[in-house]
Design a protein around this motif. Structure first.
Motif, mmCIF file in Angstrom:
data_model
loop_
_atom_site.group_PDB
_atom_site.id
_atom_site.type_symbol
_atom_site.label_atom_id
_atom_site.label_comp_id
_atom_site.label_asym_id
_atom_site.label_seq_id
_atom_site.Cartn_x
_atom_site.Cartn_y
_atom_site.Cartn_z
ATOM 1 N N LEU A 147 25.085 46.366 37.653
ATOM 2 C CA LEU A 147 25.831 45.931 36.463
ATOM 3 C C LEU A 147 27.310 46.283 36.584
ATOM 4 C CD1 LEU A 147 23.286 46.937 33.655
ATOM 5 C CD2 LEU A 147 23.969 44.613 34.257
ATOM 6 N N LEU A 148 27.579 47.462 37.157
ATOM 7 C CA LEU A 148 28.980 47.870 37.300
ATOM 8 C C LEU A 148 29.688 47.096 38.409
ATOM 9 C CD1 LEU A 148 28.960 51.788 37.069
ATOM 10 C CD2 LEU A 148 30.305 50.240 35.637
ATOM 11 N N GLY A 149 28.907 46.686 39.405
ATOM 12 C CA GLY A 149 29.482 46.050 40.600
ATOM 13 C C GLY A 149 30.591 45.052 40.319
ATOM 14 N N PRO A 150 30.370 44.031 39.463
ATOM 15 C CA PRO A 150 31.398 42.999 39.249
ATOM 16 C C PRO A 150 32.571 43.453 38.374
ATOM 17 C CG PRO A 150 29.175 42.263 38.569
ATOM 18 C CD PRO A 150 29.100 43.731 38.788
ATOM 19 N N ALA A 151 32.490 44.626 37.739
ATOM 20 C CA ALA A 151 33.561 45.045 36.805
ATOM 21 C C ALA A 151 34.871 45.248 37.560
ATOM 22 C CB ALA A 151 33.153 46.337 36.095
ATOM 23 N N SER A 152 35.979 44.823 36.923
ATOM 24 C CA SER A 152 37.268 44.971 37.614
ATOM 25 C C SER A 152 38.340 45.524 36.682
ATOM 26 C CB SER A 152 37.700 43.620 38.192
ATOM 27 O OG SER A 152 37.749 42.677 37.143
ATOM 28 N N SER A 153 37.925 46.037 35.514
ATOM 29 C CA SER A 153 38.897 46.589 34.565
ATOM 30 C C SER A 153 38.156 47.585 33.675
ATOM 31 C CB SER A 153 39.435 45.459 33.679
ATOM 32 O OG SER A 153 38.355 44.957 32.895
ATOM 33 N N PRO A 154 38.902 48.416 32.923
ATOM 34 C CA PRO A 154 38.231 49.345 31.995
ATOM 35 C C PRO A 154 37.324 48.613 31.004
ATOM 36 C CG PRO A 154 40.540 49.965 32.277
ATOM 37 C CD PRO A 154 40.348 48.665 33.012
ATOM 38 N N ASP A 155 37.734 47.450 30.539
ATOM 39 C CA ASP A 155 36.876 46.703 29.604
ATOM 40 C C ASP A 155 35.586 46.254 30.276
ATOM 41 O OD1 ASP A 155 38.617 47.010 27.592
ATOM 42 O OD2 ASP A 155 39.495 44.985 27.705
ATOM 43 N N GLY A 156 35.713 45.841 31.549
ATOM 44 C CA GLY A 156 34.521 45.419 32.300
ATOM 45 C C GLY A 156 33.569 46.589 32.490
ATOM 46 N N VAL A 157 34.120 47.769 32.788
ATOM 47 C CA VAL A 157 33.284 48.963 32.964
ATOM 48 C C VAL A 157 32.575 49.273 31.655
ATOM 49 C CG1 VAL A 157 33.398 51.479 33.277
ATOM 50 C CG2 VAL A 157 34.635 49.966 34.858
ATOM 51 N N SER A 158 33.327 49.248 30.570
ATOM 52 C CA SER A 158 32.761 49.592 29.274
ATOM 53 C C SER A 158 31.624 48.623 28.899
ATOM 54 C CB SER A 158 33.904 49.558 28.254
ATOM 55 O OG SER A 158 33.413 49.636 26.990
ATOM 56 N N ALA A 159 31.835 47.332 29.160
ATOM 57 C CA ALA A 159 30.801 46.339 28.833
ATOM 58 C C ALA A 159 29.556 46.573 29.692
ATOM 59 C CB ALA A 159 31.336 44.931 29.068
ATOM 60 N N ALA A 160 29.758 46.865 30.985
ATOM 61 C CA ALA A 160 28.613 47.081 31.879
ATOM 62 C C ALA A 160 27.806 48.307 31.448
ATOM 63 C CB ALA A 160 29.109 47.257 33.323
ATOM 64 N N LEU A 161 28.497 49.363 31.025
ATOM 65 C CA LEU A 161 27.778 50.574 30.613
ATOM 66 C C LEU A 161 26.960 50.321 29.340
ATOM 67 C CD1 LEU A 161 30.336 53.443 31.396
ATOM 68 C CD2 LEU A 161 28.606 52.394 32.861
ATOM 69 N N GLY A 162 27.504 49.489 28.457
ATOM 70 C CA GLY A 162 26.772 49.140 27.238
ATOM 71 C C GLY A 162 25.493 48.370 27.574
ATOM 72 N N VAL A 163 25.605 47.413 28.498
ATOM 73 C CA VAL A 163 24.431 46.611 28.875
ATOM 74 C C VAL A 163 23.397 47.499 29.577
ATOM 75 C CG1 VAL A 163 23.618 44.662 30.273
ATOM 76 C CG2 VAL A 163 25.802 44.498 29.062
ATOM 77 N N PHE A 164 23.888 48.405 30.443
ATOM 78 C CA PHE A 164 22.984 49.320 31.151
ATOM 79 C C PHE A 164 22.149 50.097 30.135
ATOM 80 C CE2 PHE A 164 22.469 53.789 32.623
ATOM 81 C CZ PHE A 164 21.499 53.554 33.575
ATOM 82 N N GLU A 165 22.810 50.658 29.174
ATOM 83 C CA GLU A 165 22.122 51.484 28.176
ATOM 84 C C GLU A 165 21.079 50.655 27.410
ATOM 85 O OE1 GLU A 165 24.082 54.674 26.904
ATOM 86 O OE2 GLU A 165 22.339 55.212 25.718
ATOM 87 N N GLU A 166 21.484 49.457 27.028
ATOM 88 C CA GLU A 166 20.607 48.605 26.225
ATOM 89 C C GLU A 166 19.365 48.184 27.029
ATOM 90 O OE1 GLU A 166 22.970 45.524 24.293
ATOM 91 O OE2 GLU A 166 21.332 44.169 24.889
ATOM 92 N N ARG A 167 19.563 47.858 28.307
ATOM 93 C CA ARG A 167 18.439 47.355 29.112
ATOM 94 C C ARG A 167 17.554 48.474 29.620
ATOM 95 N NH1 ARG A 167 20.819 42.777 32.812
ATOM 96 N NH2 ARG A 167 19.126 43.384 34.178
ATOM 97 N N TRP A 168 18.127 49.634 29.878
ATOM 98 C CA TRP A 168 17.388 50.676 30.581
ATOM 99 C C TRP A 168 16.654 51.630 29.633
ATOM 100 C CZ3 TRP A 168 14.608 51.146 34.315
ATOM 101 C CH2 TRP A 168 14.391 52.325 35.010
ATOM 102 N N ARG A 169 17.200 51.845 28.428
ATOM 103 C CA ARG A 169 16.648 52.849 27.518
ATOM 104 C C ARG A 169 15.160 52.627 27.175
ATOM 105 N NH1 ARG A 169 18.191 56.988 24.469
ATOM 106 N NH2 ARG A 169 20.310 56.992 25.279
#
Ligand SMILES: Cc1cc2nc3c(=O)[nH]c(=O)nc-3n(C[C@H](O)[C@H](O)[C@H](O)COP(=O)(O)OP(=O)(O)OC[C@H]3O[C@@H](n4cnc5c(N)ncnc54)[C@H](O)[C@@H]3O)c2cc1C
Length: 396
Positions: free
Chosen positions: A320-342
């Motif tokens: 999920l983090l792989g394609p991120a290229s900015s702080p906003d991209g990182v933040s969005a990826a971490l949100g999706v990770f949490e939602e999918r993995w929890r």
């Protein structure tokens, strides 16, 4: 993009590999001087199986796996009291259970770093994280104690540093707020003894004892892997205890027969020895810092899925983090990770708590009940019940 990953255990290695494959520069910090040689056999099933197949790690794991025939409980004279057919257990989990030694799993994940172009993931053994900060500009900083003590900067900080996570302590708060001991401690070590090794081939042998349990499994060489679990209700101490682990184990496991006596003679002074616990947190990411594996969602070794979840969680986070290229991209990826993995972690934690309730019988009646249930596992229905107890939601 630059990542700092703390902990080169299974979760850290897999996360670092996936980030490296996506083009990130990764500093992977590990406080021990090399891959950790300790640990017992871990059943590998559940979400990690699909993830390992998807990222191409499965063949390496399968090559290292052992093929036990049975789980046998024995009395103090080594006589079998009851046993469980391992093939049946494996079939109920969808035919996909691998038995892997923890250090072999770590080695497989380490070897898989060879798939990443050279220089993208730099492992630094002997480097311990001692400070971590989320910066206002969306980046992170990590202070490292080690050969070249320094402060690293990055776009994301991944805490894959296990149940006593330093990243968690620095960014989310003290261990006591998140670590939930399950009333037991566990120790594991590997020792050389050709005679013992030849006696226990292809069987998990466990003592049919009350309030404590010793397990032994023979490895391919002349070595045996030993596993010791005992009640520790009074202690909320989550780290290594003040007394020598070997001394304490010798006291706790006295009187369980000659095989256990021999194992205790072989026990090194500092075996792996820790509290059996879960990590329960309302949120796993803050700023550009995220926790993965046991650091944020330990299920305990009784759930049997620690390695599986470390691989699945690390692979998902890295991808999920792989394609991120900015702080906003990182933040969005971490949100999706949490939602999918929890949801997956919480389901496994529930199974872990259920397993903890009956793992060590408290008295003779409970021990008898366990024997009856195990002897009845050849009956349709009961086999599912037992497997569900061990495997959680994966048994339909
Ligand atoms: C030595 C050992 C033996 C184990 N044996 C068993 C077993 O027999 N059965 C079982 O079910 N589970 C066992 N576990 C737990 C199991 O490995 C985990 O449940 C699972 O693999 C998830 O792993 P993880 O990568 O999240 O954490 P871990 O496997 O705990 O790895 C965390 C890594 O982070 C490193 N680390 C910690 N703090 C820092 C720091 N401040 N700076 C840098 N590095 C740091 C640690 O040295 C470790 O290598 C063991 C863990 C360890 C560390």
């Amino acid at each position: 993009m630059k990542a700092i990953v703390v902990g080169a255990g299974i979760a850290g290695l897999v996360t670092a590999r996936q980030l490296g494959l996506a083009g990130w520069d990764v500093a992977l910090l590990e406080k021990s001087d090399g891959p950790r040689p300790d640990g017992y056999m871990m059943d590998f099933f559940g979400p990690g199986v699909d993830a390992a197949e998807r990222i191409g790690l499965y063949p390496r794991l399968a090559a290292a796996a052992y093929r036990p025939d049975a789980v046998e409980y024995v009395d103090t004279r080594g006589r079998r009291t009851c046993s469980l057919d391992y093939g049946q257990f494996s079939r109920l989990a969808g035919g996909n259970v691998l038995s892997l030694l923890r250090p072999d799993m770590e080695r497989a994940a380490l070897a898989a770093l060879a798939d990443v172009p050279a220089g993208r993931v730099r492992i630094r053994y002997g480097a311990r994280l001692a400070g971590a900060w989320n910066d206002d500009d969306g980046g992170v900083r990590a202070a490292v104690v080690g050969p070249t003590g320094e402060v690293l900067t990055g776009d994301v900080l991944v805490g894959a540093d296990g149940i006593h996570s330093e990243v968690r302590a620095r960014i989310f708060g003290p261990e006591r707020d998140y670590l939930h001991p399950l009333g037991m401690r566990a120790a594991a070590f590997i020792a050389e003894d050709p005679k013992l090794a030849s006696r226990f081939r292809n069987r998990f042998v466990l003592t049919d004892s009350i309030g404590r349990m010793a397990g032994i499994y023979s490895l391919r060489t002349d070595q045996v892997a030993a596993f010791l679990v005992y009640r520790d209700a009074g202690s909320t101490d989550s780290g290594p205890l003040a007394t020598s682990a070997r001394e304490r184990l010798r006291n706790e496991f006295d009187g369980l027969g000659s095989t256990v006596d021999r194992l205790l003679e072989l026990c090194p002074e500092y075996p792996y020895d820790d509290v059996v616990a879960q990590t329960i947190m309302p949120v796993w990411h803050r700023g550009a810092t995220v926790l993965v594996g046991d650091a944020g969602g330990a299920v305990s070794l009784l759930a049997g899925q620690g390695g599986s979840l470390a691989i699945a969680g690390g692979a998902l986070l890295g991808d999920l983090l792989g394609p991120a290229s900015s702080p906003d991209g990182v933040s969005a990826a971490l949100g999706v990770f949490e939602e999918r993995w929890r949801p997956q972690v919480e389901a496994a934690q529930k199974a872990g708590r259920r397993a903890a309730r009956s793992f060590l019988p408290a008295n003779r009646v409970q021990r008898l009940a366990r024997r009856w249930v195990i002897r009845a596992t050849h009956l349709p229905g009961v086999d599912r019940l037992v497997a569900r107890q061990i495997l959680g939601q994966t048994v339909k």
